[in-house]
Design an enzyme around this catalytic site. Structure first.
Site, PDB file in Angstrom:
ATOM      1  N   CYS A 101       0.829  -1.203   0.000  1.00 61.73           N
ATOM      2  CA  CYS A 101       0.000   0.000   0.000  1.00 61.73           C
ATOM      3  C   CYS A 101       0.866   1.256   0.000  1.00 61.73           C
ATOM      4  O   CYS A 101       0.513   2.259  -0.620  1.00 61.73           O
ATOM      5  CB  CYS A 101      -0.954  -0.014   1.193  1.00 61.73           C
ATOM      6  SG  CYS A 101      -2.101  -1.416   1.107  1.00 61.73           S
ATOM      7  N   THR A 102       1.997   1.195   0.669  1.00 57.28           N
ATOM      8  CA  THR A 102       2.915   2.333   0.683  1.00 57.28           C
ATOM      9  C   THR A 102       3.503   2.539  -0.710  1.00 57.28           C
ATOM     10  O   THR A 102       3.550   3.670  -1.205  1.00 57.28           O
ATOM     11  CB  THR A 102       4.028   2.116   1.729  1.00 57.28           C
ATOM     12  OG1 THR A 102       3.411   2.022   3.013  1.00 57.28           O
ATOM     13  CG2 THR A 102       5.025   3.262   1.726  1.00 57.28           C
TER      14      THR A 102
END
Length: 163
Positions: free
Chosen positions: A50-51
């Protein structure tokens, strides 16, 4: 007629939403109409995949804006966690909180997942390109992060030149 999430397809009206977002903002379909936007769903703030995805959208933000589109990330994380995530990685676009889950369900991204042989409910990584009229222009499901931002930007640019 109410549309179920599984019926969402290109050309359909995007499900309505209003969500609190990072930076004290609110994002709502009604306010976003008039210009295309990217609505991407991700499982959990500040996790590796997600980062990478959020930072990819952040790095390409100027290109999306130049093509006339906004970018909004959506997870079920509380706004406080989203603010910390945005601050940690200098993410200036809105990260919206769907804490109660109605938006992830409306877009059909709240799904059964399997991890280490156990099933649980979670967000399927997916992206929706919504056109200026609030209709779905493109859908990416079961997104793999590498190359995804570039692919979405390519579709945004095609949409911009088609108008």
């Amino acid at each position: 007629m109410t549309m179920t999430a599984t019926e969402l397809s290109v050309g359909a009206q995007a499900p309505d939403f209003t969500m609190e977002a990072s930076g004290g903002r609110t994002v709502a379909l009604a306010e976003l109409k008039g210009a295309p936007f990217v609505l991407y769903f991700y499982p959990k703030a500040d996790t590796p995949g997600c980062t990478k995805e959020a930072c990819g959208f952040g790095e390409a933000l100027n290109a999306f804006e130049k093509a006339g589109a906004r970018v909004i990330g959506v997870s079920r994380d509380p706004v406080k966690k989203l603010d910390a995530f945005a601050g940690k990685y200098d993410l200036t676009f809105p990260l919206a909180s769907d804490a109660e889950g109605s938006v992830t369900e409306a877009y059909g991204v709240w799904v059964e997942k399997t991890l280490y042989g156990k099933t649980h409910m979670g967000i399927e990584r997916a992206t929706f390109l919504i056109d200026a009229q609030g209709k779905i222009a493109h859908i990416w499901r079961k997104v793999k992060v590498p190359g995804h931002v570039e692919e979405v930007l390519g579709e945004v640019e095609k949409l911009a030149t088609a108008d």
